[in-house]
Design an enzyme around this catalytic site. Structure first.
Site, PDB file in Angstrom:
ATOM      1  N   SER A   1      -7.939  -8.553  20.189  1.00 21.85           N
ATOM      2  CA  SER A   1      -7.886  -8.995  18.799  1.00 21.85           C
ATOM      3  C   SER A   1      -9.285  -9.273  18.277  1.00 21.85           C
ATOM      4  CB  SER A   1      -7.036 -10.260  18.669  1.00 21.85           C
ATOM      5  OG  SER A   1      -7.805 -11.424  18.911  1.00 21.85           O
ATOM      6  N   ASP A   2      -9.445  -9.178  16.972  1.00 12.74           N
ATOM      7  CA  ASP A   2     -10.678  -9.650  16.348  1.00 12.74           C
ATOM      8  C   ASP A   2     -10.671 -11.177  16.392  1.00 12.74           C
ATOM      9  OD1 ASP A   2     -13.093  -9.637  14.941  1.00 12.74           O
ATOM     10  OD2 ASP A   2     -12.433  -8.035  13.615  1.00 12.74           O
ATOM     11  N   THR A   3     -11.764 -11.796  15.981  1.00 15.18           N
ATOM     12  CA  THR A   3     -11.891 -13.249  16.099  1.00 15.18           C
ATOM     13  C   THR A   3     -10.964 -13.985  15.140  1.00 15.18           C
ATOM     14  OG1 THR A   3     -14.187 -13.069  16.798  1.00 15.18           O
ATOM     15  CG2 THR A   3     -13.503 -15.182  15.899  1.00 15.18           C
TER      16      THR A   3
ATOM     17  N   PRO B   1      -7.306 -14.178  14.504  1.00 18.46           N
ATOM     18  CA  PRO B   1      -6.102 -13.837  13.731  1.00 18.46           C
ATOM     19  C   PRO B   1      -4.971 -14.847  13.908  1.00 18.46           C
ATOM     20  CG  PRO B   1      -6.215 -12.491  15.693  1.00 18.46           C
ATOM     21  CD  PRO B   1      -7.502 -13.263  15.627  1.00 18.46           C
TER      22      PRO B   1
END
Length: 679
Positions: free
Chosen positions: A388-390, A392
Site C-alpha cells: 500500500s501507499d502511505t 490508506p
C-alpha cells in the site's frame, strides 16, 4: 571473502564478511557457498558446509540452510513465527537515524549519525491535509522497540547523509535484528536518491545526495537511450546495495496525460510505449533478471496509473480522490505496469484514488478487489507483493470512510494488500486477526511473499555491508562520468530559428538562472563558471553581453502544500517574473531554457515566438553550457506535450496523451527535438 576449494573434507577458513572474526568450515564440491555476514550469530558446520544459527538452537534449521530451495526455507520460518511476528512483518514505516527528525515539524536541527532515533512519533492529524485522524497513527517508532517489541522488519529510510553513515547505520540495524529470537534481517527501502529534482518532499524523492547525480526521470525519458537507462539502473543498484538499501519505492509507471497533476516530475512522460520501455530497463537494471545478492527489489507505482486525476488534483487530499478516464483509455495506462510485471518487478503499489465512470468499483485502489485481484493478479498475472501507499487505512480511505479501522484492514487484505505503509504500530492489525476478521492463513500468504523477497535477496546469509567500500562506491567519478553523459543527452533543443546556437567562439554571454525556491529574495542568479572550457566570455550584466542565456526554473511549490485550489501552469503562477523575462528577451538575442517538471504554458513570454528555446528536465549548468556552446550536439526528445494555452488545458481529456489530443492542443509535442546540422 575468499573460498578455497579442496577435495573431500579438508578444512578451509571462512572469514565472516563485515566482522573480522573467523570460523572453520568445510566447502562441498556441489554448492558455491555464499558470503556469510554476521555479528553474533553462531556458525554451524553440517555436511561440510557452514551456516548461521540465527535462532541459536544449536542446529541448522531449514530456513537457515542456504542449500535448500527458497520455498522450503520460507515455509520452515513461517511455521516458527508467532502471529505477532507475522503481523509486524506486514508493516513498513519510516525509520530514523540519530539526529534525524523526519516528520517532526519545528524539531531542532541536529547532526545525523549512525545511531538510532529511539523516539516514537505519533500523529493525531493527517500529515498531508492536516485534518484530525480517526485514531492516532504511529508513523515512526523508536528503532530498538520497532525491532524487538513491534517485530518490524521493513523500514523506509528518508535520511540524506553520507554513504559512510548510511552504511554504518544499516549494519547497526542488521545487528539489532540478528540478536532477536529468529534473527530475521531487516529490509530497508528508499525513494529515489539519484536524481536532480525540484520537489524533494518526503515521500517523493530524497533530493540531491552523495549518490551519482542523474537527470530527473523525465530527463531519462528525454534521452531516448534505453541502453544508458539500463546502465543508470545498474549503477544506482550498486550504490544502493553498498550502503544496505535493498528496496526501492520506485519507479513511477504513471503517465503524464493530465498536465496539471503535480507528480509528473517523477514519471517517464506521456507515452505508454516509451514508459513501458523505460520501466523494463529500470526493473532489469535494478533487480537483474531475477532477485539476487546484488539486487534492489523495486516497488512499481502507482497502480493502475495516477495520471488521469480529475483537474489534476492529487488523492493525497480528499479534494483529489477521484480518477477518471474521459477518453476511455484506462488500458493505455496499464502498459508500463505490464512491462514492469513482465520484467519481474518485486512489488506493486496501488494509488489512493478511486476510479469514477468505469466498470470498476468506485473505491480506493487499495480496497478495490476488481482492480487488485481481478485485474492486477488475474488478468495481468502479477504474483509479487502488493504494497500500500502511505496511510490508506488512517489517512486516505477514499470510498470506505464509513468502515472502522479494523474493517479497513480486513477489506484491504481481502483485496490482496500484503504490506501496509505508514504505520509502525501493529496493534490494530493484530486485533483485526484476533477478532477473526482476517484468518491467520491469509496473513501467511502475505508473509510468504515478503519472506520470499528477503531470501532471494540473500539477506539471511549476509545483510551487512563493507563501510569502507561504500564510501568508494557511492558517487564515484566513473559512475558520475556516465551520469554526466545522461545530463547532456536529456536536454532538448526545441527552436533554433535564427541559428543562434551553437554559440560562436568568444561570444560574450550573460548566463542567468532564475529559480524562486521560496527561500530567497534574489531568484535571479548570474552563473559565471570558475573554469571556462567553452571558449566563451562570461559577463556579469545583460548590457555587456552579445547573447543572453536565460534558464528558467518554474516551481509550483511542494505537492504537499496544496490547498485544493485550481492548478495553474502559466509561468507567472509558478514563481517566474514575466516582466523580468520579457525585459531580457527584448534587449538582446536570448537563448531561453525552461526546466520542465510539469508541462508549463509559456504564452506569457512567447506571444512573439521566442526564436531559441530549449527544454531541460533537471540537469546541470555545465551540461547546459556544453549544449549551447556546441561541445555537445543536442539529441533529446520531448517526453510529453506542452499545452498551447490555459484553455487547451481546461478542455483536455485527462487520460489521453498530448500527442493524441486534438484541436491544436500542443505548443511543443511529444517527440519534438532538434540537433545542430552538420555536427
Amino acid at each position: 571473502m575468499q573460498f578455497i576449494s579442496i577435495r573431500s573434507a579438508f578444512l578451509t577458513m571462512l572469514l565472516s564478511f563485515g566482522t573480522g572474526t573467523a570460523t572453520i568450515c568445510v566447502q562441498a564440491q556441489t554448492a558455491t557457498p555464499p558470503q556469510l555476514g554476521r555479528r553474533s550469530a553462531p556458525l554451524l558446520v553440517q555436511n561440510g558446509q557452514t551456516f548461521k544459527d540465527l535462532n541459536k538452537n544449536g542446529k541448522v534449521d531449514p530456513y537457515e540452510n542456504w542449500t535448500l530451495p527458497t520455498d522450503q526455507r520460507v515455509q520452515d520460518l513461517l511455521k516458527q513465527m508467532t502471529l505477532e511476528e507475522k503481523v509486524g512483518f506486514m508493516l513498513i514505516s519510516t525509520t530514523r537515524l540519530a539526529g534525524d527528525f523526519s516528520f517532526q515539524a519545528g524539531a531542532p536541527k541536529a547532526t545525523i549519525s549512525s545511531g538510532f532515533n529511539e523516539e516514537d512519533l505519533v500523529q493525531t492529524t493527517n500529515m498531508f491535509s492536516r485534518k484530525p485522524l480517526p485514531v492516532p497513527i504511529m508513523s515512526a517508532s523508536g528503532t530498538t522497540k520497532a525491532v524487538r517489541e513491534k517485530q518490524l522488519r521493513h523500514f523506509i529510510l528518508r535520511a540524506n547523509t553520507s554513504a559512510r553513515i548510511l552504511a554504518e547505520w544499516s549494519n547497526n540495524l542488521q545487528e539489532l535484528c540478528e540478536n532477536t529470537r529468529l534473527g530475521i534481517p531487516a529490509i530497508v527501502a528508499s525513494n529515489p536518491r539519484n536524481h536532480i529534482t525540484i520537489d524533494a518532499s518526503i515521500g517523493l524523492s530524497v533530493g540531491e545526495t552523495t549518490f551519482s547525480k542523474w537527470p530527473g526521470e523525465l530527463g531519462l525519458a528525454a534521452m531516448r537511450d534505453l541502453k544508458l537507462t539500463r546502465e543508470f539502473a545498474e549503477i544506482a543498484a550498486k550504490e544502493w546495495s553498498a550502503v544496505g538499501i535493498r528496496k526501492g519505492y520506485q519507479y513511477m509507471a504513471d503517465l503524464a496525460t493530465e498536465p496539471r497533476w503535480q507528480r509528473i516530475e517523477g514519471t517517464f512522460g506521456e507515452d505508454a510505449d516509451l514508459a513501458a520501455d523505460m520501466m523494463r530497463e529500470i526493473v532489469l537494471g535494478f533487480q537483474g533478471k531475477k532477485l539476487g545478492t546484488g539486487s534492489i527489489a523495486l516497488t512499481t507505482k502507482h497502480f493502475p496509473g495516477g495520471g488521469p486525476q480529475v483537474a489534476g488534483q492529487d488523492p493525497h487530499f480528499e479534494w483529489g480522490k477521484d480518477q477518471h478516464y474521459p477518453g476511455g483509455m484506462l488500458d493505455y495506462h496499464l502498459k508500463p505496469f505490464q512491462a514492469a510485471i513482465d520484467a519481474g518487478t518485486s512489488a506493486i503499489m496501488p494509488y489512493y484514488a478511486k476510479p469514477i465512470g468505469t466498470e470498476y468499483e468506485e473505491i480506493a485502489f487499495a480496497y478495490n478487489k476488481t482492480i487488485l485481484k481481478d485485474l492486477l493478479r488475474g488478468k495481468m498475472g502479477f504474483k509479487g507483493i502488493i504494497n500500500s501507499d502511505t496511510g490508506p487505512i488512517e489517512m486516505m480511505p477514499w470510498g470506505v470512510e464509513n468502515l472502522s479501522i479494523l474493517e479497513r484492514y480486513q477489506k484491504a487484505i481481502e483485496c490482496g494488500v500484503d504490506l501496509f505503509s505508514g504505520t509502525a504500530d501493529p496493534t490494530l492489525l493484530l486485533e483485526t486477526v484476533k477478532k477473526g476478521l482476517v484468518t491467520e492463513a491469509r496473513i501467511d500468504e502475505s508473509v510468504t511473499r515478503l519472506l520470499w523477497e528477503k531470501f532471494e535477496l540473500g539477506l539471511f546469509e549476509n545483510p551487512f555491508v563493507d563501510v569502507d567500500a561504500a564510501e568508494k562506491i557511492v558517487g564515484n567519478p566513473q559512475f558520475q562520468e556516465r551520469a554526466n553523459v545522461a545530463l547532456r543527452k536529456s536536454i532538448v533543443l526545441l527552436r533554433n530559428q535564427s541559428n543562434l546556437l551553437p554559440l560562436a567562439p568568444k561570444t560574450k554571454v550573460y548566463f542567468e538562472k532564475y529559480y524562486n525556491s521560496g527561500r530567497t529574495d534574489k531568484p535571479a542568479v548570474v552563473l559565471q563558471p570558475e573554469t571556462n572550457r567553452w571558449n566563451l566570455e562570461f559577463v556579469s550584466t545583460a548590457q555587456e553581453a552579445d547573447v543572453v542565456v536565460l534558464w528558467l526554473v518554474p516551481s509550483a511549490g511542494s505537492l504537499f502544500a496544496s490547498a485544493g485550489g485550481p492548478i495553474e501552469l502559466d509561468l507567472s503562477k509558478n514563481k517566474i517574473d514575466i516582466a523580468h523575462v520579457n525585459a531580457l528577451t527584448s534587449q538582446k538575442p536570448t537563448v531561453v531554457l525552461i526546466n520542465y517538471t510539469s508541462p508549463w504554458i509559456i504564452e506569457e513570454i512567447d506571444s512573439t515566438p521566442l526564436p531559441t528555446v530549449l527544454a531541460t528536465f533537471s540537469t546541470t549548468a555545465d551540461a547546459v553550457l556544453d549544449v549551447v556552446s556546441g561541445n555537445y550536439n543536442p539529441t533529446g526528445k520531448m517526453p510529453f506535450s506542452t499545452p498551447i494555452s490555459r484553455q487547451a488545458v481546461l478542455e483536455n481529456k485527462s487520460d489521453v496523451p498530448g500527442h493524441l489530443k486534438t484541436n491544436g492542443y500542443a505548443l511543443f509535442s511529444f517527440g519534438d527535438g532538434l540537433s545542430y546540422p552538420g555536427k
